[in-house]
Design a protein around this motif. Structure first.
Motif, short mmCIF file in Angstrom:
data_model
loop_
_atom_site.label_atom_id
_atom_site.label_comp_id
_atom_site.label_asym_id
_atom_site.label_seq_id
_atom_site.Cartn_x
_atom_site.Cartn_y
_atom_site.Cartn_z
N GLN A 1 -47.87 35.75 -22.18
CA GLN A 1 -48.57 36.88 -21.58
C GLN A 1 -50.03 36.55 -21.31
OE1 GLN A 1 -46.98 39.21 -20.39
NE2 GLN A 1 -48.30 40.97 -20.06
N SER A 2 -50.64 35.76 -22.19
CA SER A 2 -52.04 35.38 -21.97
C SER A 2 -52.17 34.51 -20.73
CB SER A 2 -52.58 34.64 -23.20
OG SER A 2 -51.79 33.50 -23.49
N SER A 3 -51.18 33.63 -20.49
CA SER A 3 -51.19 32.78 -19.29
C SER A 3 -51.01 33.64 -18.05
CB SER A 3 -50.08 31.73 -19.36
OG SER A 3 -50.28 30.85 -20.43
N ARG A 4 -50.14 34.63 -18.15
CA ARG A 4 -49.89 35.52 -17.01
C ARG A 4 -51.18 36.21 -16.57
NH1 ARG A 4 -44.78 36.73 -16.79
NH2 ARG A 4 -44.64 36.98 -19.05
N GLU A 5 -51.93 36.68 -17.55
CA GLU A 5 -53.20 37.37 -17.24
C GLU A 5 -54.21 36.39 -16.64
OE1 GLU A 5 -57.22 38.84 -17.73
OE2 GLU A 5 -56.35 37.12 -18.77
N HIS A 6 -54.23 35.19 -17.18
CA HIS A 6 -55.16 34.15 -16.69
C HIS A 6 -54.83 33.78 -15.25
CE1 HIS A 6 -57.94 30.87 -16.79
NE2 HIS A 6 -57.01 29.94 -16.75
N TYR A 7 -53.54 33.62 -14.95
CA TYR A 7 -53.13 33.27 -13.59
C TYR A 7 -53.44 34.41 -12.63
CZ TYR A 7 -50.42 29.55 -15.90
OH TYR A 7 -50.04 28.46 -16.64
N TRP A 8 -53.20 35.64 -13.07
CA TRP A 8 -53.51 36.81 -12.25
C TRP A 8 -55.00 36.81 -11.88
CZ3 TRP A 8 -56.93 40.83 -12.68
CH2 TRP A 8 -56.72 41.96 -11.86
N SER A 9 -55.86 36.53 -12.85
CA SER A 9 -57.31 36.53 -12.61
C SER A 9 -57.70 35.49 -11.58
CB SER A 9 -58.05 36.27 -13.92
OG SER A 9 -57.81 37.30 -14.86
#
Length: 270
Positions: free
Chosen positions: A60-68
């Motif tokens: 989930q942390s990677s998902r947020e990072h990629y979204w940003s």
């Protein structure tokens, strides 16, 4: 304009704004992965493409990072008039539960500093423990960033931050061991410094040799929680940690349950 030249221009724009090389390289990697995984040009992506890519089985942390990163990319395309609407505009930022800090234990830090470690390894640990410096900041540190007379340190940090702060005497004492220029030059390249990953690995290995698992970032956590445990105001800790938001510093307050319990035990009505 070709895809490669367009993405290169985006990266060059970030460099002109003074963003850290590490940030630029990270965004390059993410954009390249996005395009290759979907088999498209990133500037032609639509909302469905973004949803498909972010819906993969990833942390989930990677998902947020990629979204940003994609949000920044599409905003740049929009600012240049290359797209009318950002395909990520209607996609909410993925929720990431805040991770609680895990500070290194004092006894482990004392043990590793008293063990037979290299001078440079010892210095790197001291910089993390007494200034809360990140590995990338330690790696790029130069002798001229220390003001011996004013007892201050300059830290070029995350997101292009440039802070000048009071420095602990333990770091000042290390200065006599190093020449001007990079304290940790890359082997065979005196005009370049070691990588942040190298600093992280060296510190972790030093702790593993004494039988404990401690990361370099846990030393930064130790710096923050130690200040709070000594009653330092969280706003002062925020400046020393170089946090842009007090809410980030507030996460460290959550690990002080022992102090909270001690405070409650001190209450006596009868």
């Amino acid at each position: 304009m070709t895809h490669d030249s367009l993405s290169d221009l985006w990266l060059a724009t970030m460099k002109s704004r003074g963003l850290a090389t590490r940030t630029i390289d990270d965004r390059r990697r993410i954009l390249t992965n996005f395009a290759r995984t979907l088999g498209i040009k990133p500037e032609t992506a639509g909302e469905d493409d973004v949803i498909e890519w972010l819906s993969r089985d990833i942390a989930q942390s990677s998902r947020e990072h990629y979204w940003s990163t994609l949000r920044v990319w599409f905003a740049w395309l929009q600012d240049r008039g290359l797209i009318d609407v950002s395909p990520i505009a209607a996609i909410r930022r993925p929720r990431v539960p805040p991770a609680l800090p895990k500070p290194a234990a004092k006894e482990h830090i004392r043990r590793v500093l008293n063990s037979s470690i290299r001078r440079t390894t010892r210095t790197k640990i001291i910089m993390a423990v007494y200034a809360g410096m990140r590995v990338s900041e330690i790696a790029a540190f130069r002798g001229e960033y220390l003001d011996q007379i004013g007892e201050k340190i300059r830290i070029l940090g995350k997101g292009g931050r440039d802070d000048v702060l009071p420095v602990h005497r333990a770091i000042l004492e290390e200065a006599s061991l190093y020449p001007a220029g990079y304290w940790f030059p890359s082997p065979g390249q005196p005009d370049a410094h070691v990588s942040g990953n190298s600093v992280s690995t060296v510190i972790s290995r030093a702790f593993r040799r004494i039988g404990v698992r401690v990361t370099a970032h846990q030393l930064r956590h130790h710096f923050a929680t130690s200040l709070l445990e000594h009653g330092i105001d969280s706003r002062i800790v925020q400046t020393l940690m170089r946090h842009s938001s007090l809410a980030t510093t507030g996460r460290y307050l959550k690990v002080l349950e022992r102090q909270q319990r001690h405070a409650l035990d001190a209450l006596h009505l009868m």
